[in-house]
Design a protein around this motif. Structure first.
Motif, PDB file in Angstrom:
ATOM      1  N   THR A  89     -21.752 -20.693 -35.725  1.00 17.74           N
ATOM      2  CA  THR A  89     -21.782 -21.579 -34.568  1.00 17.74           C
ATOM      3  C   THR A  89     -22.746 -21.017 -33.528  1.00 17.74           C
ATOM      4  N   ILE A  90     -23.269 -21.892 -32.676  1.00 19.08           N
ATOM      5  CA  ILE A  90     -24.271 -21.494 -31.680  1.00 19.08           C
ATOM      6  C   ILE A  90     -23.922 -22.111 -30.330  1.00 19.08           C
ATOM      7  N   LEU A  91     -23.845 -21.274 -29.310  1.00 18.05           N
ATOM      8  CA  LEU A  91     -23.683 -21.738 -27.933  1.00 18.05           C
ATOM      9  C   LEU A  91     -24.764 -21.087 -27.087  1.00 18.05           C
ATOM     10  N   MET A  92     -25.383 -21.867 -26.198  1.00 14.23           N
ATOM     11  CA  MET A  92     -26.436 -21.336 -25.339  1.00 14.23           C
ATOM     12  C   MET A  92     -26.302 -21.884 -23.927  1.00 14.23           C
ATOM     13  N   VAL A  93     -26.535 -21.028 -22.936  1.00  9.97           N
ATOM     14  CA  VAL A  93     -26.623 -21.437 -21.530  1.00  9.97           C
ATOM     15  C   VAL A  93     -28.010 -21.093 -21.021  1.00  9.97           C
ATOM     16  N   VAL A  94     -28.666 -22.063 -20.429  1.00 12.90           N
ATOM     17  CA  VAL A  94     -29.945 -21.832 -19.759  1.00 12.90           C
ATOM     18  C   VAL A  94     -29.743 -22.053 -18.268  1.00 12.90           C
ATOM     19  N   GLU A  95     -30.114 -21.078 -17.462  1.00 11.69           N
ATOM     20  CA  GLU A  95     -29.969 -21.186 -16.004  1.00 11.69           C
ATOM     21  C   GLU A  95     -31.318 -21.535 -15.378  1.00 11.69           C
ATOM     22  N   THR A  96     -31.346 -22.621 -14.626  1.00 15.55           N
ATOM     23  CA  THR A  96     -32.532 -23.006 -13.868  1.00 15.55           C
ATOM     24  C   THR A  96     -32.232 -22.827 -12.381  1.00 15.55           C
ATOM     25  N   GLU A  97     -33.148 -23.233 -11.513  1.00 16.94           N
ATOM     26  CA  GLU A  97     -32.935 -23.078 -10.075  1.00 16.94           C
ATOM     27  C   GLU A  97     -31.778 -23.924  -9.573  1.00 16.94           C
ATOM     28  N   SER A  98     -31.495 -25.041 -10.234  1.00 13.23           N
ATOM     29  CA  SER A  98     -30.498 -25.978  -9.709  1.00 13.23           C
ATOM     30  C   SER A  98     -29.295 -26.210 -10.603  1.00 13.23           C
ATOM     31  N   GLU A  99     -29.332 -25.710 -11.858  1.00 15.54           N
ATOM     32  CA  GLU A  99     -28.234 -26.039 -12.763  1.00 15.54           C
ATOM     33  C   GLU A  99     -28.121 -25.062 -13.926  1.00 15.54           C
ATOM     34  N   PHE A 100     -26.978 -25.153 -14.592  1.00 11.67           N
ATOM     35  CA  PHE A 100     -26.755 -24.449 -15.847  1.00 11.67           C
ATOM     36  C   PHE A 100     -26.728 -25.514 -16.952  1.00 11.67           C
ATOM     37  N   ILE A 101     -27.509 -25.311 -18.000  1.00  8.81           N
ATOM     38  CA  ILE A 101     -27.568 -26.262 -19.108  1.00  8.81           C
ATOM     39  C   ILE A 101     -26.954 -25.602 -20.333  1.00  8.81           C
ATOM     40  N   VAL A 102     -25.895 -26.194 -20.862  1.00 13.79           N
ATOM     41  CA  VAL A 102     -25.203 -25.665 -22.036  1.00 13.79           C
ATOM     42  C   VAL A 102     -25.546 -26.516 -23.252  1.00 13.79           C
ATOM     43  N   PRO A 158     -24.228 -28.508 -12.353  1.00 18.48           N
ATOM     44  CA  PRO A 158     -25.057 -28.288 -11.157  1.00 18.48           C
ATOM     45  C   PRO A 158     -24.569 -27.093 -10.334  1.00 18.48           C
ATOM     46  N   LYS A 159     -25.513 -26.378  -9.753  1.00 15.59           N
ATOM     47  CA  LYS A 159     -25.173 -25.169  -9.007  1.00 15.59           C
ATOM     48  C   LYS A 159     -24.515 -25.446  -7.666  1.00 15.59           C
ATOM     49  N   ASP A 160     -24.569 -26.670  -7.178  1.00 17.32           N
ATOM     50  CA  ASP A 160     -23.854 -26.949  -5.941  1.00 17.32           C
ATOM     51  C   ASP A 160     -22.350 -27.050  -6.182  1.00 17.32           C
ATOM     52  N   THR A 161     -21.949 -27.069  -7.461  1.00 22.98           N
ATOM     53  CA  THR A 161     -20.530 -27.107  -7.818  1.00 22.98           C
ATOM     54  C   THR A 161     -20.099 -25.844  -8.551  1.00 22.98           C
ATOM     55  N   TYR A 162     -20.987 -25.279  -9.353  1.00 22.50           N
ATOM     56  CA  TYR A 162     -20.638 -24.141 -10.205  1.00 22.50           C
ATOM     57  C   TYR A 162     -21.413 -22.892  -9.799  1.00 22.50           C
ATOM     58  N   LYS A 163     -20.675 -21.807  -9.647  1.00 20.83           N
ATOM     59  CA  LYS A 163     -21.271 -20.520  -9.290  1.00 20.83           C
ATOM     60  C   LYS A 163     -21.859 -19.830 -10.514  1.00 20.83           C
ATOM     61  N   ASN A 164     -21.169 -19.951 -11.631  1.00 21.29           N
ATOM     62  CA  ASN A 164     -21.642 -19.311 -12.857  1.00 21.29           C
ATOM     63  C   ASN A 164     -21.042 -20.034 -14.056  1.00 21.29           C
TER      64      ASN A 164
END
Length: 218
Positions: A89-102, A158-164
């Motif tokens: 299985t594969i899970l990935m998180v990419v962090e940008t300036e405004s959001e986390f993309i899973v 979105p980073k305005d809702t999620y810290k990490n």
């Protein structure tokens, strides 16, 4: 924080740890090898290294597919090599300036830390038969499930809702199955600390709870 620990059952049965995780430049990846694959830990680790040192761009799920194809070319596309090396299985998180993309394909957990202090561990569960991207490289007639192939799913935080946003293999399921018990609270506290040593000590102390291999990248 990247932590991988072998599960108690793997220790008892003399099986290698089949998990692997990495973090680099705001990209987090967790891979969990199939227990029925003889060398799935090799595939899981190789894929993470390809993603870590490859030249693909991470902002969509497409690089995952590109690097996976490299693995197919590396190990071969026979039924045996796909089964033994490429089922994970594969899970990935990419962090940008405004959001986390899973992006994910298969079982695991998404660890969500909100800016208001809330902390949620959400399970991704395909049921009895996890989705392996490797199914796209075998004869559909040989499959009982997922004959139409599998693909990566994506969620945006979105980073305005999620810290990490973190990810974990399904080995943590025994620790977080009951949100009201002390094991769940202790696990959350160890993860929130961001200290790998603290999480490792917690898992070592409760090794019997972590029956399966466990990887957390947070």
């Amino acid at each position: 924080m990247v932590v991988t620990k072998i599960g108690q059952q793997h220790i008892e049965y003399g099986i290698n740890c089949q998990d692997y995780g990495m973090e680099k430049n705001g990209v987090k990846i967790v891979c969990d090898g199939c227990s029925e694959g003889k060398h799935s830990e090799v595939g899981a680790k190789t894929f993470c290294h390809l993603m870590e040192y490859g030249d693909s761009k991470y902002h969509t799920a497409k690089p995952l597919e590109v690097e996976f194809r490299k693995m197919v070319e590396m190990f071969g596309q026979t039924p045996a090599t796909v089964r033994d090396f490429l089922c994970f299985t594969i899970l990935m998180v990419v962090e940008t300036e405004s959001e986390f993309i899973v992006s994910y394909c298969g079982d695991g957990f998404i660890i969500q830390e909100f800016v208001d202090g809330r902390f949620i561990v959400e399970e991704l569960n395909d049921g009895e038969y996890p989705k392996y991207f490797a199914y796209n490289y075998v004869d559909p007639d040989s499959l009982k499930y997922y004959k139409d192939g599998v693909s990566f799913q994506t969620r945006v935080y979105p980073k305005d809702t999620y810290k990490n946003i973190g990810i974990a293999s399904d080995g943590i399921r025994f620790a977080v199955k009951n949100a009201d018990d002390d094991i769940h609270a202790g696990f959350v506290e160890a993860v929130r600390s961001g200290k790998a040593a603290k999480l490792k000590r917690f898992i070592n102390k409760h090794q019997s709870v972590f029956k399966d291999d466990t990887t957390v990248v947070f």
